[in-house]
Write an enzyme that holds these catalytic residues in place. Structure first.
Site, PDB file in Angstrom:
ATOM      1  N   GLU A   1       0.864  -1.188   0.000  1.00 34.88           N
ATOM      2  CA  GLU A   1       0.000   0.000   0.000  1.00 34.88           C
ATOM      3  C   GLU A   1       0.892   1.227   0.000  1.00 34.88           C
ATOM      4  O   GLU A   1       1.816   1.316   0.801  1.00 34.88           O
ATOM      5  CB  GLU A   1      -0.883   0.057   1.253  1.00 34.88           C
ATOM      6  CG  GLU A   1      -1.876  -1.072   1.392  1.00 34.88           C
ATOM      7  CD  GLU A   1      -2.757  -0.936   2.641  1.00 34.88           C
ATOM      8  OE1 GLU A   1      -2.719   0.113   3.314  1.00 34.88           O
ATOM      9  OE2 GLU A   1      -3.484  -1.895   2.937  1.00 34.88           O
TER      10      GLU A   1
ATOM     11  N   LYS B   1     -15.180   3.673   6.355  1.00 33.61           N
ATOM     12  CA  LYS B   1     -13.980   3.179   7.038  1.00 33.61           C
ATOM     13  C   LYS B   1     -13.870   3.846   8.400  1.00 33.61           C
ATOM     14  O   LYS B   1     -14.297   4.978   8.587  1.00 33.61           O
ATOM     15  CB  LYS B   1     -12.725   3.551   6.235  1.00 33.61           C
ATOM     16  CG  LYS B   1     -12.342   2.523   5.219  1.00 33.61           C
ATOM     17  CD  LYS B   1     -10.950   2.780   4.698  1.00 33.61           C
ATOM     18  CE  LYS B   1      -9.947   1.893   5.389  1.00 33.61           C
ATOM     19  NZ  LYS B   1      -8.629   1.956   4.734  1.00 33.61           N
TER      20      LYS B   1
END
Ligand SMILES: *[C@@H]1O[C@H](CO)[C@@H](O)[C@H](O)[C@H]1NC(C)=O
Ligand SMILES: *[C@@H]1O[C@H](CO)[C@@H](O)[C@H](O)[C@H]1NC(C)=O
Ligand SMILES: *[C@@H]1O[C@H](CO)[C@@H](O)[C@H](O)[C@H]1NC(C)=O
Ligand SMILES: *[C@@H]1O[C@H](CO)[C@@H](O)[C@H](O)[C@H]1NC(C)=O
Ligand SMILES: *[C@@H]1O[C@H](CO)[C@@H](O)[C@H](O)[C@H]1NC(C)=O
Ligand SMILES: *[C@@H]1O[C@H](CO)[C@@H](O)[C@H](O)[C@H]1NC(C)=O
Ligand SMILES: *[C@@H]1O[C@H](CO)[C@@H](O)[C@H](O)[C@H]1NC(C)=O
Length: 492
Positions: free
Chosen positions: A263, A317
């Protein structure tokens, strides 16, 4: 003769492909209310020439939508599954059977990686997955071998950088001593299976946690405060972090273990340093740096496979890490590109700028806003209620809607809730404070969203069932055909 010529053409084409090889992939997370349906996402990947995708689970409907494409896929076993994979007999075999082998047929899914957990040693997890990750990895590796998949599918663990000890200089960095019992056997497994070490890196979070962190060190444009680590000088945080990991790998006895960057990216909202302009710049320089294969001071000229975080914004999230957490996408929730970005930078392929999704499946073009003629007595409670059940992070200080007047602010929160409630008219009341309007209340950088239509994902008809039901290839061919039909009917 003709055949020979054909061979040349193929070879020349292949060489072109190799020279411009791209290591770029994307993380496709789906923690959203009414996320963009998988069929649209796959078209978005294809329109942007994205050839690698990293998932956070092994969702049937998502994998079904990737079937028949050449996109390389990383499936994942989430952290809450590690204990079962580690300690329950046969669980890893079943996992591999259902989530890897089942997709391995002509027209199936090009699965290349299995991620075992996601940042399982993150300090915030208090060691919850410390014991189960290694045996889970071992069992998945064995299961892949038993299933005859080990040559094409590699198991990795996407670690967070906090497995490193945070030494002052890259060359002095080591794995945290308390993790060595776990990490050393993992390294041996990766080395035996030719798998890379995978790490997620976030220069933005360094900046967020420490406002004194020089912004130009996070970027790639030279710096006012380089890190001197003789004989090397670091001008950017990414190279310093990668070499810190490489130094730790060297010290552990694996100087050549490849690194996969799981990521990396920059968010666009929720903080003063999270802007569309900075994110566009950061990602462009990052892509250019990584794809031109300059490598790092400790590994010059080395190709790094990397996965942008992320593809799409994710509006539910957890914002425990910070309000920026819902805004990592290169695209907004609806697949609209946030900035110009040349995904081919650093390669010799043609410029390839971000293409937005075509015809995202929006609900009606209507918004819920403050009725300015209402009695404002209860405004604060109602705004708080709306924000507690939707996404108001664009209203936070330094964010894209932070400049709104209190009235516009209230409208933003009412609309956020109304869209989360699938535009239910009852969700636009707020004790008479709100009304529905067709007029777009967006102002400047502040975009009032219209939600996407609710989509019901298909369930795996074979999940947990005994053999004897239709096999997956049949199911997929049928569903792909149905999808095609649906698409055709959309246009008539
Ligand atoms: C396969 O992956 C799915 C989605 O992540 C999960 O729900 C399921 O339990 C897995 N299958 C097995 C047999 O573990
Ligand atoms: C970790 O511990 C902290 C402090 O004891 C606690 O607040 C937090 O909820 C724990 N997190 C997890 C994932 O267990
Ligand atoms: C992991 O193992 C250690 C040593 O056996 C033990 O002390 C610890 O409680 C275990 N942690 C978990 C989360 O099971
Ligand atoms: C890692 O693998 C390489 C190549 O297979 C081998 O030569 C090397 O000895 C291995 N390293 C360790 C520390 O096991
Ligand atoms: C404000 O809220 C209270 C408690 O829910 C309610 O009794 C009152 O009627 C509300 N006032 C207005 C003007 O809506
Ligand atoms: C707008 O709403 C947010 C979230 O409720 C709040 O933090 C902020 O102070 C409000 N700003 C104004 C100008 O009312
Ligand atoms: C699944 O079905 C296809 C088409 O009917 C067949 O070719 C294939 O052999 C079957 N696979 C398994 C594992 O039964």
């Amino acid at each position: 003769m003709a055949k020979g010529l054909g061979g040349w053409v193929v070879m020349v084409l292949l060489m072109g492909v190799l020279e411009s090889a791209s290591g770029l992939g994307v993380n496709w997370g789906t923690i959203s209310i009414n996320p963009l349906p998988p069929g649209y996402v796959v078209k978005l990947l294809q329109a942007n020439g994205i050839k690698k995708v990293k998932l956070f689970d092994a969702d049937f409907d998502v994998l079904r939508s990737l079937a028949g494409t050449d996109i390389e896929v990383m499936v994942a076993a989430p952290n809450d599954m590690l204990s079962r994979l580690a300690y329950t007999d046969g669980a890893a075999d079943d996992w591999v059977k259902e989530n890897v082998t089942a997709y391995n047929f002509q027209g199936g899914v090009n699965i290349r990686w299995v991620a075992v957990g996601n940042e399982p040693f993150l300090t915030g997890y208090n060691g919850s997955y410390l014991n189960s990750t290694l045996p889970a990895l071992r069992n998945i590796v064995n299961a892949l071998q038993k299933a005859g998949q080990a040559d094409t599918v590699k198991a990795i663990i996407p670690f967070n950088a906090d497995i490193l000890d945070g030494a002052a200089l890259p060359s002095q960095t080591r794995f945290k001593v308390e993790y060595l019992d776990q990490i050393l056997p993992m390294l041996q497994i990766f080395n035996n299976t030719n798998a890379p070490f995978s790490v997620n890196l976030y220069p933005f979070i360094s900046k967020y946690q420490n406002p004194d962190f020089p912004l130009d060190f996070a970027f790639f444009m030279g710096t006012t405060s380089p890190v001197n680590d003789p004989p090397n000088v670091y001008n950017n945080a990414l190279d310093a972090s990668l070499d810190a990991l490489i130094a730790a790998l060297r010290a552990a006895g694996y100087p050549n273990m490849p690194v996969l960057l799981g990521e990396i990216g920059w968010p666009t909202d929720g903080n003063e340093f999270a802007t569309v302009a900075l994110a566009g710049q950061y990602n462009q320089q990052l892509i250019n740096h990584l794809q031109s294969n300059v490598g790092t001071p400790l590994r010059p000229g080395v190709f790094t496979e990397f996965y942008m975080f992320g593809l799409l914004d994710e509006n539910i999230k957890s914002i425990l890490p910070g309000p920026y957490e819902r805004h990592w996408g290169m695209f907004f929730y609806d697949g609209v590109a946030k900035y110009d970005l040349n995904l081919a930078a650093g390669t010799n392929a043609a410029v390839q700028t971000l293409q937005s999704a075509e015809y995202p499946p929006y609900m009606s073009a209507q918004y819920c806003v403050l009725n300015t003629f209402a009695d404002m007595t209860n405004l604060t409670q109602n705004v708080d209620f709306a924000c507690s059940r939707s996404d108001c992070t664009p209203l936070y200080p330094g964010s894209s809607c932070a400049f709104l007047t209190p009235e516009q602010n209230a409208s933003y929160s009412f609309n956020a809730y109304f869209q989360f409630q699938n535009q239910d008219p009852n969700a636009c009341n707020f004790q008479g404070l709100a009304k529905i309007t067709a007029e777009n209340p967006s102002v400047g950088t502040c975009r009032f969203p219209i939600g996407l239509v609710k989509y019901t994902p298909a369930k795996n008809p074979n999940s947990g069932s005994s053999p004897g039901v239709r096999n997956l290839s049949t199911v997929l061919v049928v569903t792909v055909f149905t999808l095609l039909l649906n698409t055709l009917f959309c246009f008539v």
